[in-house]
Design an enzyme around this catalytic site. Sequence first.
Site, PDB file in Angstrom:
ATOM      1  CB  SER A 296      -0.903   0.020   1.235  1.00 23.84           C
ATOM      2  OG  SER A 296      -0.135   0.217   2.398  1.00 23.84           O
ATOM      3  CG  ASP A 297       1.323   5.880  -1.434  1.00 16.84           C
ATOM      4  OD1 ASP A 297       2.225   6.065  -0.585  1.00 16.84           O
ATOM      5  OD2 ASP A 297       1.140   6.645  -2.406  1.00 16.84           O
ATOM      6  CD1 TRP A 298       4.700   5.630   4.836  1.00 22.79           C
ATOM      7  CD2 TRP A 298       4.570   4.364   2.990  1.00 22.79           C
ATOM      8  NE1 TRP A 298       5.789   4.783   4.808  1.00 22.79           N
ATOM      9  CE2 TRP A 298       5.738   4.001   3.703  1.00 22.79           C
ATOM     10  CE3 TRP A 298       4.269   3.675   1.814  1.00 22.79           C
ATOM     11  CZ2 TRP A 298       6.615   3.003   3.263  1.00 22.79           C
ATOM     12  CZ3 TRP A 298       5.135   2.688   1.370  1.00 22.79           C
ATOM     13  CH2 TRP A 298       6.290   2.364   2.095  1.00 22.79           C
ATOM     14  CB  ALA A 300      -2.982   3.965   0.132  1.00 23.45           C
TER      15      ALA A 300
END
Length: 882
Positions: A296-298, A300
Amino acid sequence: MALASTFLSLYIFLFAYIFTGFACADPDSLYQRQDDGLLTSPPDYPSPWADPEANGWEQAYAQARDFVSQLTLLEKVNLTTGVGWMSERCVGNTGSIPRLGLRGLCLQDGPLGMRFTDYNSAFPAGVVAGATWSRHLWHDRGRMMGEEQYGKGSDVLLGPASGPIGRAPTGGRNWEGFSVDPYHSGVAMAQVVRGIQGAGVIATAKHFVANEQEHFRQAPEAVGYGFNITESLSSNLDDKTLHELYAWPFQDAVRAGVGSIMCSYNQINNSYGCQNSKLLNGILKDEYGFQGFVMSDWQAQHAGAASAAAGLDMSMPGDTVFNTGYSFWGGNLTLGVINGTVPEWRIDDMALRIMAAFFKVGRTVGGQPDINFSSWTRETLGYIHPMAQENLERVNFQVDVRGNHANHIRESAAKGSVILKNNGVLPLSSPKFVVVIGEDAGGNPAGPNGCPDRNCDNGTLAMAWGSGTAQFPYLVTPDQALQRQALEDGTRYESILANNQWTAVQNILREPNTTTIVFADADSGEGFIDVDGNRGDRRNLTLWKDGDALIKNVSSLTSNVIVVLHTVGPVLLTEWYDNPNITAIVWAGVPGQESGNSLTDILYGRRSPGRSPFTWGRTRESYGADLLYEPNNGEGAPQQDFSEGVFIDYRHFDRETAADPENTPIYEFGYGLSWSTFEYSNLQVAKRNVRPYQPTTGNTISAPVFGAPVDPDLSQYTFPPGIRYIYRFIYPYLNTSSSGEDASGDPEYGQEADQFLPPGAIDGSPQPRHPAGGQPGGNPQLWDVLYTVTATITNTGDRMTDEVPQLYISHGGDGEPVRVLRGFDRIERIAPGESVQFRADLTRHDLSNWDVVSQNWVITDDEKTVWVGSSSRNLPLAAPLR
Ligand SMILES: *[C@@H]1O[C@H](CO)[C@@H](O)[C@H](O)[C@H]1NC(C)=O
Ligand SMILES: *[C@@H]1O[C@H](CO)[C@@H](O)[C@H](O)[C@H]1NC(C)=O
Ligand SMILES: *[C@@H]1O[C@H](CO)[C@@H](O)[C@H](O)[C@H]1NC(C)=O
Ligand SMILES: *[C@@H]1O[C@H](CO)[C@@H](O)[C@H](O)[C@H]1NC(C)=O
Ligand SMILES: *[C@@H]1O[C@H](CO)[C@@H](O)[C@H](O)[C@H]1NC(C)=O
Ligand SMILES: *[C@@H]1O[C@H](CO)[C@@H](O)[C@H](O)[C@H]1NC(C)=O
Ligand SMILES: *[C@@H]1O[C@H](CO)[C@@H](O)[C@H](O)[C@H]1NC(C)=O
Ligand SMILES: *[C@@H]1O[C@H](CO)[C@@H](O)[C@H](O)[C@H]1NC(C)=O
Ligand SMILES: *[C@@H]1O[C@H](CO)[C@@H](O)[C@H](O)[C@H]1NC(C)=O
Ligand SMILES: *[C@@H]1O[C@H](CO)[C@@H](O)[C@H](O)[C@H]1NC(C)=O
């Protein structure tokens, strides 16, 4: 930490947001329940498990299988879940497996250099690397960045980027990627990935997908700057546009063996990027045959079991929201597996994918080098656990990882500079008197790293802002390098490093014999920072700090003005580019640490320039697509319709010109002047005999499980005695051994999976292979070469230089672009009078369109044409493809 404090201020809201929003665990039912006409994303389950026979992954798979088979459930969960924001030294850190000697994986930004450390290099931004059109420079870029991360102990490099690709020129992070063209970006992604992974570090292709703007990318962030929305932006796009434009470069990265892909903040068709089963399960893992892990993006991640079922493999940075101490995974995932909510094969597949990527790049358990830097301080002493402020010891060893990378950086930024206009003044040769004007030629008074995450535009622009930054080891300003050159040549030299010293400028320009170089810039960056009203995305396409006025004023006074632009993308040149007093215009992009040296190499003709990786339009409106700056769906997710389909940048401008020949941009995609002239001749198209395309058939194996079956006794999984609990750290353990819900605090886990997970999500039986799939990168026959195109290129001028021949095709048929890029090369050092051969292979993929009905690539019956030339609009050679 600017970043941390920005997010901390959002913390209170986020907390409420996550916990109220979480009840809707099923990503697909979320929108299926909507009856308001918003687009939806179709469910795609089960999540494909890794293929032991995938090309290039066989050995890594076997090693990962042997390793994962030894793991307990808690150890597997540890691999999948970050330990929390700032809980350890890297920007992302997974749990560890002390029993077997695996330290937690270290994940570190970013796409132009290693962030948050020292004695590292600051490379040119992606868009400048893109403008070199050089495969070997891209490969070197990756290798050197990989070497730098390796030398500091990082396991995973968070780059390269091709999302955003640059749907609209104001997109805040466009500069992190290589160009607005998917073919070009895909070649660059693949080369950089090979370089990084060849250096023993896992590369991360990001951000998947359609992450084309900063505004509203995360609802809580948008609340922080005054918009009351409850869900993040939805990028709404059709299947054909996804395949032919936004996902295309990721397919190339998968084919190149990328170990990791980062899913994005935004929703796609109203389903979050990190729990969109159609994209993660259906496209990445099934159709593209991606064998690595999706992280995941941070922040997200928006759900626990639902994101696992939808194909997410790693939660970053692990906590629900920075520093809550809670996680959607960690103990929640442990319990989910015990209760059968998340099938055992799914957690095994997550662990296997992470370890396969690890082994694929040559890392070994027990052989991981020590981490010798900390993201959170530049001092020697720091906390091993900065969030908890525990374990103060030496964290920074000041290891110099730069090697000889400065040479590459200087060369790449020079070769990625684009000469847009030249009335013969360039290259300079011992000019009598050089006058440099503009703040953008000098240093930032606060120093090159004076603004955290480059959150200002002071002094020369050599790096834009956000998480895609690195500390400069030094910054050679244009003023420094041009003055040094002047001293060598005996040139008189004066610089006025401000945009408002009008009297001084007027006085100096009254003198004869001046060669005036005016500097201006335009900046942008990531959405957690606002610089001068630009919330990540640019609010306009004009120059900053009154740059246009400066250029217009100077060029009204003197007749030999060279304009140098440091910009993140196109700016409007309309009001002054054709002033005859402006004798040259050079786009130097966002060049990194060697800025002045690279520029001097171009202005004095020591290097060959690059070609524009985007179009320079006359107005902002002329680009067609634009961003959304105001929410358009009440408090719900802002809806960003990609209604222009694949018609962004040059595809849009070409269509406009086809309708009205007067309607042209100033400088087109692929354009750039060189030091010589070239003649293109002798186009040859050789058709190859290949067998007809066969859709992939057959079934996968059934989902394997590795190691001992999960023990249902909850007391096995509680916090072990004898370990010190670290404040706000994310562990794989359960809170209590009492009951499911109490053990995790999450009502989602402990329910029967079929009560809320979509149909098929827990089905581990053999699955039909995707007709367009079969191997990493898709159906292997997509890469069959159908035609080989050659042309002769002759240097008809009097200087040795590089040429960048470009090949475009038309697919024919209604609704298709006039032409699309499908080949290029940078042929170096062609001597005057010399002829060289340009050669390009056209694959089935290159000639196909995505067919939404058959869900496969299809070569239509429409007549197709191939063109070869020096830009998207200067194409002297053409032939039908039959
Ligand atoms: C989004 O919706 C469009 C229109 O229905 C569809 O073509 C496309 O496949 C969907 N994409 C995703 C990822 O859900
Ligand atoms: C999980 O990772 C943490 C942090 O590295 C470590 O303290 C813990 O011992 C690990 N747990 C297991 C079961 O390996
Ligand atoms: C970083 O430096 C430390 C101290 O010199 C050393 O122990 C460690 O092995 C180094 N790490 C790498 C990746 O070289
Ligand atoms: C924001 O939206 C929420 C949910 O609809 C509402 O309860 C709240 O009052 C709104 N806040 C503001 C400041 O408008
Ligand atoms: C499990 O996830 C929920 C959110 O869904 C959160 O409230 C809870 O604190 C998590 N449990 C742990 C142990 O992190
Ligand atoms: C530097 O940039 C900041 C923010 O953009 C601005 O407020 C400040 O005035 C600038 N300082 C100098 C010395 O130019
Ligand atoms: C410098 O300017 C003077 C006055 O216009 C002119 O005579 C002379 O030729 C110029 N020299 C050069 C090298 O341009
Ligand atoms: C465009 O934005 C820049 C940066 O914020 C600003 O300096 C400039 O004045 C703006 N241009 C116009 C025409 O408003
Ligand atoms: C060009 O510069 C000369 C001075 O050298 C000035 O007289 C003239 O007006 C300028 N032309 C334009 C179009 O600005
Ligand atoms: C979850 O599993 C544990 C262990 O089997 C059991 O004690 C608990 O009752 C289960 N919870 C639910 C809600 O099924």
